[in-house]
Design an enzyme around this catalytic site. Structure first.
Site, PDB file in Angstrom:
ATOM      1  N   CYS A   1       0.824  -1.226   0.000  1.00 22.58           N
ATOM      2  CA  CYS A   1       0.000   0.000   0.000  1.00 22.58           C
ATOM      3  C   CYS A   1       0.857   1.275   0.000  1.00 22.58           C
ATOM      4  CB  CYS A   1      -0.943   0.002   1.188  1.00 22.58           C
ATOM      5  SG  CYS A   1      -0.179  -0.493   2.736  1.00 22.58           S
TER       6      CYS A   1
ATOM      7  N   HIS B   1      -1.913   6.937   3.565  1.00 19.07           N
ATOM      8  CA  HIS B   1      -0.445   6.919   3.615  1.00 19.07           C
ATOM      9  C   HIS B   1       0.090   8.120   2.827  1.00 19.07           C
ATOM     10  CE1 HIS B   1      -0.494   3.150   5.554  1.00 19.07           C
ATOM     11  NE2 HIS B   1      -0.158   2.338   4.569  1.00 19.07           N
TER      12      HIS B   1
END
Ligand code: NAP
Length: 363
Positions: A159, A254
């Protein structure tokens, strides 16, 4: 109306699994008919198994509450009319996950996985739809190598790297080859699954280490940017990447601070922003349901992107970038953000499944 593909979720009670449950509500092509998890959850209704750890902003969907959770290892109990499955399980070892996914594939079921176990298997594609959609062409090689009929394994990358790699690829595709990248990531706590990082460790704190994350951030791009050859995917290792990966007290999203050096001529700032803003690829051309309309969104405001304000851009599937500026050591630096459990996990895999369906690899 086309008949929807019937889908199973392995790890349906976890953070990524719950995201599949949420995101596949009313999906035009796919319909969940089976959920599986650990022996602790097996035999319970989905509602009973998940209610104490349900994290989604919607209630547990009515039509799934009473599904009985299967044990992931009970291979024979998967409904015979399953078209394909999403895998989001955690197991003590990667080899266990590898074996489970290959066993389902051998049964004739395509497996689209969030796990890192098969990311380095040369005949398994690791797909970001906007970058290496052509890597689906390794699937017939995998099926031939392993004697699979209809089944195969395809994976989604880590990710964290999805918070910057599409932006880098867009520049390479426009002819500006990248030589070096230095990246510092600020990873959200949902990236660690449920219950994840203890609150006393993460509140009022930054953790400067995430096991395995730096290696994945540095190496997985080389396979994603590689090419399909006779026996599998060959890496493209012309780009050098150095990463520092940290965990910060943010729930979702993120973020990455990226410094880039070009190989030859560097574009100017306006050119870079235009390349990013104009960038479109196969998922957009095919009008896949989960394809973001603008895969890369550039924000001029100097205090953006921010996880809280920008992670949900284009249903959580867009990469949002800001703060592009000259770098005193490299050529340019910027800050980018993507939603780790949507673009970086369940949503990214759903987009891959749509690509595979559009290309007739799944029915
Ligand atoms: P999680 O919240 O801890 O969920 C783990 C899932 O695996 C649960 O459904 C759990 O079932 C199941 N499980 C645990 N032990 C098992 C066993 N022995 N046999 C069968 N199933 C078992 O983890 P997650 O964050 O959803 O992550 C799932 C996978 O996706 C991991 O490989 C992770 O690295 C990857 N991933 C996560 C993210 C993210 O942002 N979170 C992003 C990309 C990739 P029970 O509820 O029954 O225990």
């Amino acid at each position: 109306m086309i008949e929807k593909s019937k889908v199973s979720i392995l790890g349906a009670t976890g953070i990524v699994g719950q995201n599949y449950i949420q995101l596949l509500q009313n999906h035009p092509w796919f319909e969940i008919i089976d959920v599986a998890a650990s022996p602790n959850s097996a035999g319970k209704s989905y509602e009973e198994a998940v209610k104490a750890k349900w994290q989604m902003p919607i209630p547990i969907p009515e039509d799934l509450k009473n599904l009985i959770v299967r044990d992931v290892l009970d291979f024979d109990s998967i409904p015979s009319n399953i078209s394909f499955l999403f895998s989001a399980i955690k197991m003590p070892t990667k080899n266990q996950i590898k074996e489970i996914e290959l066993k389902y594939a051998k049964k004739g079921i395509p497996v689209i996985s969030n796990n890192s176990a098969h990311r380095w298997t040369p005949d398994v594609p690791m797909i970001i739809g906007e970058i290496n959609h052509s890597h689906v062409n390794v699937i017939p090689i995998q099926q031939k190598n392993r004697g699979f009929s209809r089944g195969f394994v395809a994976v989604k990358p880590n990710c964290t790297l999805q918070s910057y790699l599409t932006a880098i690829y867009a520049l390479e595709k426009a002819g500006y080859k990248i030589d070096k990248l230095i990246i510092t990531t600020l990873g959200a706590i949902s990236g660690a699954g449920y219950p994840g990082v203890p609150s006393l460790d993460i509140i009022d704190n930054v953790i400067p280490y995430i096991d395995g994350e730096e290696e994945k951030t540095e190496k997985e791009p080389l396979k994603i940017l590689g090419s399909v050859e006779e026996n599998g995917i060959i890496n493209n290792d012309t780009m050098k990447i150095s990463a520092t990966c940290t965990r910060v007290p943010v729930v979702d999203g993120h973020m990455a601070s990226v410094h880039m050096k070009f190989k030859d001529k560097a574009p100017n700032k306006d050119e870079i922003i235009k390349i990013w803003s104009d960038f479109k690829s196969e998922p957009q051309k095919l009008r896949l349901p989960f394809a973001p309309k603008r895969p890369i969104i550039y924000l001029e405001n100097e205090n953006r992107p921010q996880p809280k304000k920008d992670r949900d851009n284009d249903k959580g599937m867009a990469l949002t970038i800001g703060r592009l500026r000259k770098d005193n050591v490299f050529d340019f630096k910027f800050v980018s953000l993507s939603h780790n459990t949507i673009r970086g996990a369940a949503g990214g895999s759903i987009l891959t499944a749509e690509l595979l369906k559009a290309r007739n690899f799944i029915i």
